[in-house]
Write an enzyme that holds these catalytic residues in place. Structure first.
Site, short mmCIF file in Angstrom:
data_model
loop_
_atom_site.label_atom_id
_atom_site.label_comp_id
_atom_site.label_asym_id
_atom_site.label_seq_id
_atom_site.Cartn_x
_atom_site.Cartn_y
_atom_site.Cartn_z
N CYS A 118 0.81 -1.23 0.00
CA CYS A 118 0.00 0.00 0.00
C CYS A 118 0.84 1.28 0.00
O CYS A 118 0.34 2.35 -0.33
CB CYS A 118 -0.97 0.00 1.18
SG CYS A 118 -2.12 -1.37 1.12
N HIS A 260 -3.39 7.27 1.74
CA HIS A 260 -3.77 5.94 1.26
C HIS A 260 -5.13 5.60 1.88
O HIS A 260 -5.34 5.79 3.08
CB HIS A 260 -2.72 4.92 1.67
CG HIS A 260 -3.19 3.51 1.55
ND1 HIS A 260 -3.75 3.04 0.38
CD2 HIS A 260 -3.25 2.48 2.44
CE1 HIS A 260 -4.11 1.78 0.56
NE2 HIS A 260 -3.82 1.43 1.81
N ASN A 290 -10.11 -0.29 -0.49
CA ASN A 290 -8.66 -0.14 -0.41
C ASN A 290 -8.04 -0.73 -1.68
O ASN A 290 -8.07 -1.95 -1.87
CB ASN A 290 -8.17 -0.88 0.85
CG ASN A 290 -6.66 -0.84 1.01
OD1 ASN A 290 -5.93 -0.51 0.08
ND2 ASN A 290 -6.19 -1.22 2.18
N1 COA Z 1 -18.85 -8.30 9.02
C1 COA Z 1 -19.32 -8.52 10.27
N2 COA Z 1 -18.51 -8.83 11.29
C2 COA Z 1 -17.19 -8.87 11.06
C3 COA Z 1 -16.65 -8.67 9.79
C4 COA Z 1 -17.54 -8.36 8.75
N3 COA Z 1 -17.12 -8.12 7.49
N4 COA Z 1 -15.31 -8.78 9.86
C5 COA Z 1 -15.00 -9.08 11.13
N5 COA Z 1 -16.15 -9.14 11.86
C6 COA Z 1 -16.31 -9.44 13.27
C7 COA Z 1 -15.15 -10.21 13.85
O1 COA Z 1 -15.29 -11.57 13.61
C8 COA Z 1 -15.26 -9.87 15.32
O2 COA Z 1 -16.25 -10.69 15.88
P1 COA Z 1 -16.05 -11.32 17.35
O3 COA Z 1 -15.96 -10.13 18.26
O4 COA Z 1 -17.27 -12.13 17.50
O5 COA Z 1 -14.78 -12.08 17.28
C9 COA Z 1 -15.81 -8.44 15.33
O6 COA Z 1 -16.33 -8.22 14.01
C10 COA Z 1 -14.77 -7.40 15.62
O7 COA Z 1 -13.62 -7.67 14.87
P2 COA Z 1 -12.39 -6.72 14.89
O8 COA Z 1 -11.33 -7.31 14.00
O9 COA Z 1 -12.01 -6.35 16.29
O10 COA Z 1 -13.02 -5.42 14.19
P3 COA Z 1 -12.37 -4.05 13.93
O11 COA Z 1 -13.16 -3.00 14.52
O12 COA Z 1 -10.89 -4.07 14.22
O13 COA Z 1 -12.51 -3.92 12.34
C11 COA Z 1 -11.16 -4.10 10.39
C12 COA Z 1 -11.89 -4.86 11.48
C13 COA Z 1 -10.49 -5.12 9.48
C14 COA Z 1 -12.17 -3.30 9.60
C15 COA Z 1 -10.12 -3.15 11.03
O14 COA Z 1 -9.36 -3.84 11.98
C16 COA Z 1 -9.21 -2.53 10.04
O15 COA Z 1 -9.63 -1.81 9.16
N6 COA Z 1 -7.90 -2.72 10.18
C17 COA Z 1 -6.93 -2.17 9.31
C18 COA Z 1 -6.94 -2.91 8.02
C19 COA Z 1 -6.21 -2.20 6.94
O16 COA Z 1 -6.45 -1.07 6.69
N7 COA Z 1 -5.30 -2.92 6.30
C20 COA Z 1 -4.59 -2.42 5.24
C21 COA Z 1 -3.57 -1.46 5.72
S1 COA Z 1 -2.75 -0.80 4.38
#
Ligand code: COA
Length: 333
Positions: A118, A260, A290
């Site tokens: 990224c 980004h 993304n």
């Molecule tokens: N729909 C519904 N629930 C979802 C889900 C989806 N698409 N994806 C994950 N969940 C659930 C998980 O299973 C978890 O459930 P649990 O509590 O029963 O285990 C719950 O949602 C919370 O998950 P968590 O990973 O803590 O959520 P979050 O608030 O961190 O959001 C992301 C997840 C991936 C959106 C977030 O962590 C993120 O954006 N991270 C950065 C990713 C990124 O930008 N990467 C590229 C960098 S260049």
């Protein structure tokens, strides 16, 4: 500054290409245990573009590159170098940039890829800036292009909802050092100790392609979402601060921040730490998700064409990606 900085790298043209096919959150609700509300609230993404069978990183890159060349008023034969930032290359080798060169018929240029995921576009910008500043080359085309849809596991709701496909390009020209316009700085960093945060764990060169890794879905993106989130906010903020200090600028003098597009909440947290208003942050994540290395050049192209970048404006770019990699750049238009 050293004695080698004789010239300046100037943006002469921009271009972008997005596949036609739109995949909405509602579409994803049909195949995954997810909801539009969850995705929108956690990420800001409403829909993303998906490449057709005929489209690949090189095909999309060539489309975006052609537009940037027309915008900059040069013929493909005048290019000295093509750099493609991609983490979803057409094949392991040759480079995607070589396919782009062929597609553009840019006879006489050198062409290679950069792999910084990224942050890849800022890494490409930084490399191109050096060639232009020392006077080695006159015209360089840098492109970020990704077909993330082919490297995500469409059954993994925590990753597949985030990514989209697309390409963006900048034509850079050698300008005079006295010119007040152009790339004012680039700063790039990597920390291989954080390579596990986001990766495609199946190692083609490490283990060869094998059935066990295919069954374990190791050739798809694997991510620790939460940990990545925290690191992304911290690194993007610090590298933007470094760029400001380097140029003796304050955020008040920056007309547009083009980050980004990783996640709306990551960008909002960065803007908050920089005490910068979200109205001045360029966002298109709701439309494209993304797009990894393509997100910044797509953003630049859209911002320019929609009039959000005006002559004399200062823009700051910031990115974080797998590696871990991160970087920033300052452009005066
Ligand atoms: N729909 C519904 N629930 C979802 C889900 C989806 N698409 N994806 C994950 N969940 C659930 C998980 O299973 C978890 O459930 P649990 O509590 O029963 O285990 C719950 O949602 C919370 O998950 P968590 O990973 O803590 O959520 P979050 O608030 O961190 O959001 C992301 C997840 C991936 C959106 C977030 O962590 C993120 O954006 N991270 C950065 C990713 C990124 O930008 N990467 C590229 C960098 S260049």
């Amino acid at each position: 500054m050293n004695d080698y900085n004789t010239f300046r790298a100037v943006v002469a043209g921009t271009g972008a290409y997005l596949p036609e096919k739109i995949l909405t959150n509602q579409d994803l609700e049909k195949s995954l245990d997810t909801t539009d509300a969850w995705i929108t609230e956690r990420t800001g993404i409403r829909e993303r573009r998906i490449a057709s069978e005929e489209e690949s990183a090189s095909i999309m890159a060539a489309h975006a590159g052609k537009i940037a060349l027309v915008d900059g008023g040069i013929d493909p034969e005048e290019l000295d170098l093509i750099i493609v930032a991609t983490s979803s290359p057409d094949v392991l080798f040759p480079s995607t940039a070589c396919f782009v060169q062929k597609e553009l018929n840019a006879v006489g240029s050198a062409a290679y890829d950069i792999s910084a995921v990224c942050s890849g576009f800022i890494f490409a910008l930084s490399v191109a800036e050096q060639y232009l500043k020392v006077g080695r080359y006159k015209n360089i085309l840098i492109i970020g292009s990704e077909v993330n849809s082919r490297i995500v596991d469409w059954t993994d709701r925590s990753t597949c909802i985030l990514f989209g496909d697309g390409a963006g390009a900048l034509l850079l020209k050698r300008g005079e050092q006295e010119s007040p316009l152009g790339i004012l700085s680039t700063h790039i960093y990597s920390d291989g100790n954080l390579s596990d945060l986001i990766c495609v764990p199946g190692g083609i060169g490490r283990t060869g392609i094998n059935k066990q890794d295919i069954d374990a879905k190791k050739y798809f993106i694997n991510m620790s979402g939460n940990a990545t989130f925290k690191v992304a906010v911290k690194r993007m903020t610090s590298v933007i601060r470094e760029a400001l200090e380097f140029n003796h600028l304050s955020m008040g003098e920056v007309e547009l921040l083009i980050p980004h597009q990783a996640n709306q909440r990551i960008v909002s947290a960065v803007a908050e730490r920089l005490q910068y208003p979200m109205e001045k942050v360029f966002m298109n994540i709701h439309k494209y998700g993304n797009t990894s290395g393509a997100s910044i050049p797509i953003g630049i192209d859209e911002a320019k064409r929609s009039g959000r970048i005006q002559e004399g404006d200062i823009s700051v770019l910031g990115a974080v990606g797998a590696g871990l990699t991160w970087g920033s750049a300052v452009i005066k238009w």
